[in-house]
Design an enzyme around this catalytic site. Sequence first.
Site, PDB file in Angstrom:
ATOM      1  N   ARG A  12      52.008  46.868  61.139  1.00 11.23           N
ATOM      2  CA  ARG A  12      51.793  45.524  61.167  1.00 11.23           C
ATOM      3  C   ARG A  12      53.026  44.841  61.867  1.00 11.23           C
ATOM      4  O   ARG A  12      52.949  43.815  62.547  1.00 11.23           O
ATOM      5  CB  ARG A  12      51.327  44.942  60.020  1.00 11.23           C
ATOM      6  N   GLU A  60      36.506  34.340  58.680  1.00 11.35           N
ATOM      7  CA  GLU A  60      36.732  35.309  59.579  1.00 11.35           C
ATOM      8  C   GLU A  60      35.499  35.047  60.927  1.00 11.35           C
ATOM      9  O   GLU A  60      35.935  35.186  61.828  1.00 11.35           O
ATOM     10  CB  GLU A  60      36.514  36.568  59.062  1.00 11.35           C
ATOM     11  N   PHE A  85      37.831  42.314  55.998  1.00 13.27           N
ATOM     12  CA  PHE A  85      37.503  41.164  56.190  1.00 13.27           C
ATOM     13  C   PHE A  85      37.050  40.766  57.691  1.00 13.27           C
ATOM     14  O   PHE A  85      36.048  39.884  58.110  1.00 13.27           O
ATOM     15  CB  PHE A  85      38.422  39.966  55.670  1.00 13.27           C
ATOM     16  N   ASP A 118      45.608  47.155  45.857  1.00 12.00           N
ATOM     17  CA  ASP A 118      44.522  46.121  45.696  1.00 12.00           C
ATOM     18  C   ASP A 118      43.361  46.699  45.422  1.00 12.00           C
ATOM     19  O   ASP A 118      42.191  46.218  45.245  1.00 12.00           O
ATOM     20  CB  ASP A 118      44.440  45.288  47.195  1.00 12.00           C
ATOM     21  N   ARG A 168      49.827  48.497  56.060  1.00 14.73           N
ATOM     22  CA  ARG A 168      50.680  47.786  55.375  1.00 14.73           C
ATOM     23  C   ARG A 168      51.793  48.231  54.994  1.00 14.73           C
ATOM     24  O   ARG A 168      53.038  48.133  54.923  1.00 14.73           O
ATOM     25  CB  ARG A 168      49.723  47.221  54.161  1.00 14.73           C
TER      26      ARG A 168
HETATM   27  C1  TPP Z   1      36.706  37.144  53.046  1.00 13.39           C
HETATM   28  C2  TPP Z   1      37.989  37.237  52.483  1.00 13.39           C
HETATM   29  N1  TPP Z   1      38.864  36.830  53.481  1.00 13.39           N
HETATM   30  C3  TPP Z   1      40.337  36.901  53.175  1.00 13.39           C
HETATM   31  C4  TPP Z   1      40.800  37.303  51.922  1.00 13.39           C
HETATM   32  C5  TPP Z   1      42.029  37.341  51.600  1.00 13.39           C
HETATM   33  N2  TPP Z   1      42.550  36.263  50.459  1.00 13.39           N
HETATM   34  C6  TPP Z   1      42.756  36.525  49.152  1.00 13.39           C
HETATM   35  S1  TPP Z   1      43.097  35.452  48.072  1.00 13.39           S
HETATM   36  C7  TPP Z   1      43.035  34.287  49.694  1.00 13.39           C
HETATM   37  C8  TPP Z   1      43.056  32.674  49.583  1.00 13.39           C
HETATM   38  C9  TPP Z   1      42.060  31.965  48.933  1.00 13.39           C
HETATM   39  O1  TPP Z   1      42.419  31.119  48.407  1.00 13.39           O
HETATM   40  P1  TPP Z   1      42.046  30.694  46.850  1.00 13.39           P
HETATM   41  O2  TPP Z   1      40.927  31.315  46.355  1.00 13.39           O
HETATM   42  O3  TPP Z   1      42.051  29.458  46.716  1.00 13.39           O
HETATM   43  O4  TPP Z   1      43.555  31.399  46.141  1.00 13.39           O
HETATM   44  P2  TPP Z   1      44.484  30.798  45.027  1.00 13.39           P
HETATM   45  O5  TPP Z   1      44.177  29.610  44.539  1.00 13.39           O
HETATM   46  O6  TPP Z   1      44.051  31.816  43.955  1.00 13.39           O
HETATM   47  O7  TPP Z   1      46.057  31.000  45.526  1.00 13.39           O
HETATM   48  C10 TPP Z   1      42.832  35.014  50.778  1.00 13.39           C
HETATM   49  C11 TPP Z   1      42.753  34.367  52.023  1.00 13.39           C
HETATM   50  C12 TPP Z   1      39.635  37.613  51.087  1.00 13.39           C
HETATM   51  N3  TPP Z   1      39.857  38.145  49.793  1.00 13.39           N
HETATM   52  N4  TPP Z   1      38.271  37.643  51.399  1.00 13.39           N
END
Ligand code: TPP
Lengths: 317, 281
Positions: A12, A60, A85, A118, A168
């Site tokens: 990556r 996405e 995703f 994860d 990763r």
């Molecule tokens: C469909 C999907 N896309 C991307 C992710 C990667 N991802 C994990 S947590 C996150 C941030 C989401 O925001 P939020 O749930 O508000 O995070 P927090 O407040 O806990 O920091 C992302 C993009 C995911 N888990 N699922």
Amino acid sequence: MSAEKLDQKSTRQGYGQALLELGKENKNVVALSADLTESTCANHFAEKYPHRFFQSGVAEQNMITMATGLALEGKVPFASTFGVFLLRALDQIRISVCYNQANVKLVATHCGLATGEDGATHQSLEDVGVLRSLPNLVIIEPCDYNQALAATKAAASWKGPVYLRLHRMKSEQFTNAKEEFVIGKAQLIEKGSKITIISSGPILNEVIKACGGLKFKPEILNCPTIKPLDNKTILNSAKKTNQVIVVQDHQISGGLGSAVAELLSEKYPCKVKIIGVKDSFAESGKPEELWEKYGLSAKTIKKEILEMSIGKKKVQR
Amino acid sequence: MMSSVKNLELMSNTIREDLIKMLTAAGSGHPAGSLGLTDIFVALYFNILKHDHKNPNWDKRDRLILSNGHVCPVRYAAMANAGYFPKTELVTLRKLGSRLQGHPSRLDLPGLELSSASLGQGLSVAVGMALAAKLDKKDHYVFCVSSDGEHDEGSTWEAINAAHKYKLNKLINIIDRNNIQISGFTHDIWPMEPLKNKYESFGWKVIEINGHDFKQIISAVQKAKGSKDQPICIIAYIIPGKGVSFMENQFSWHGKTPKPEEAEKALLEIKEERKRLLNKR
Ligand SMILES: Cc1ncc(C[n+]2csc(CCOP(=O)(O)OP(=O)(O)O)c2C)c(N)n1
Ligand SMILES: [Mg+2]
């Protein structure tokens, strides 16, 4: 843990560096990310070229179809997220990207068991199986940082949809930084005899480890372009050795091994053993621990090589 | 049921300590969201939910769907403290062979209701469960905990529409409105305000609360339970990283764990808070 050695880099990161360089080389290159800018290493490009970077949020499907629109207007969009995703946008990838032959570059990081702690939800083990059946899509899985960098450049020059399968985990370098990446070409890593081993991605490290200390040298092919497959190189090697092992950090079903088996069953039927995840979801753990538990470690690969070499499983021709 | 506010606050304090220990031992995971949602989870498991730790599949239990699966450490810690499994197991989080997977795995740990992690799916599942409850004339509630970041996903809004269409008055969506997601603050990544108006125009009843105030959390759910034909959304304003000063409101703590010396500092702060709580009348 070897994966954390300082001089090691991930595929990556190779993508991130290439994207940054492409920003300068080609004004039409744009990038998108679905709230995973840093994890997919698109952040360097985003910082340097903020007006050509589009943050799609955790959405996405919208990201892939926005990328299609950008591509149809002459841009070269690189849309990145985690492998698992990206598949959420499968319908969009099929119709908007592939059927339209839109010049979209789909970039998935965090593929394979190598994703680690994860857990199953984040380990993309089915992506190649799902995407390989889509017409017009090129699929590339580079084995190290250098190759990822070169492959990203090649993807930018290619007219049409490309899927880059990235990781990763940091790993050993074995390709040369100056080597050009030719889409559709496999690479001879080690000339050998008796068995051909074909692999793609950083799991190639385990293959090389497995071949150390054997009484003979298997022939090792690195096959970063999973589609279109380098039929010629693979057939030539199989004709020499008559036995093939494919190693992939992916479900056995649908991956590089299936592509190789499809080719060989038609053109040169011979023994093919596919080493990969055996139709199960995995779990949290360190990459090496997971490769060991799920049968992808150098140890397991070596065992398979030895069994095949003593002819236990040989097909009579 | 541990209903006094002081007891709930003490339980939150215990769980914040557990979280720091678990996440530090794991070396990866999501502290900001987990610490932020601690008070909500304590209110749910120790006051609001109808549940039985000895019988996680009890038919009459309230269902609790965790849609933003990455904050599962807080659910694990709440469940362990509620007696679902031994607390000693908490430090196995994310280790090979553990039931406490990096993201929730329903088949590994009873009581989780749903394996989740791909954002924007939990609310739809909750809608399905609420539909099933209606069909079967059961009277439990379906709670969903979701995050603000998940509201980027179109599928979340499909679920919001569906809940309205079917008048799911026993569906309660609690939103972790902590203003952060992975790559930054929500207003920079994908602006979602006015969230309340959006839910209302989609036909939901909306209650806004401070997600760290037990009286507000509990009374919001009581109000929600009075709904006749509307699904209910509780927008909980939450401080991500709550309880650890250097993590609070920092999106950089979304998905990285403390180094040993940072953990020590965090645990010290949590201990101080405990003293303060114990001295409070
Ligand atoms: C469909 C999907 N896309 C991307 C992710 C990667 N991802 C994990 S947590 C996150 C941030 C989401 O925001 P939020 O749930 O508000 O995070 P927090 O407040 O806990 O920091 C992302 C993009 C995911 N888990 N699922
Ligand atoms: Mg958030």
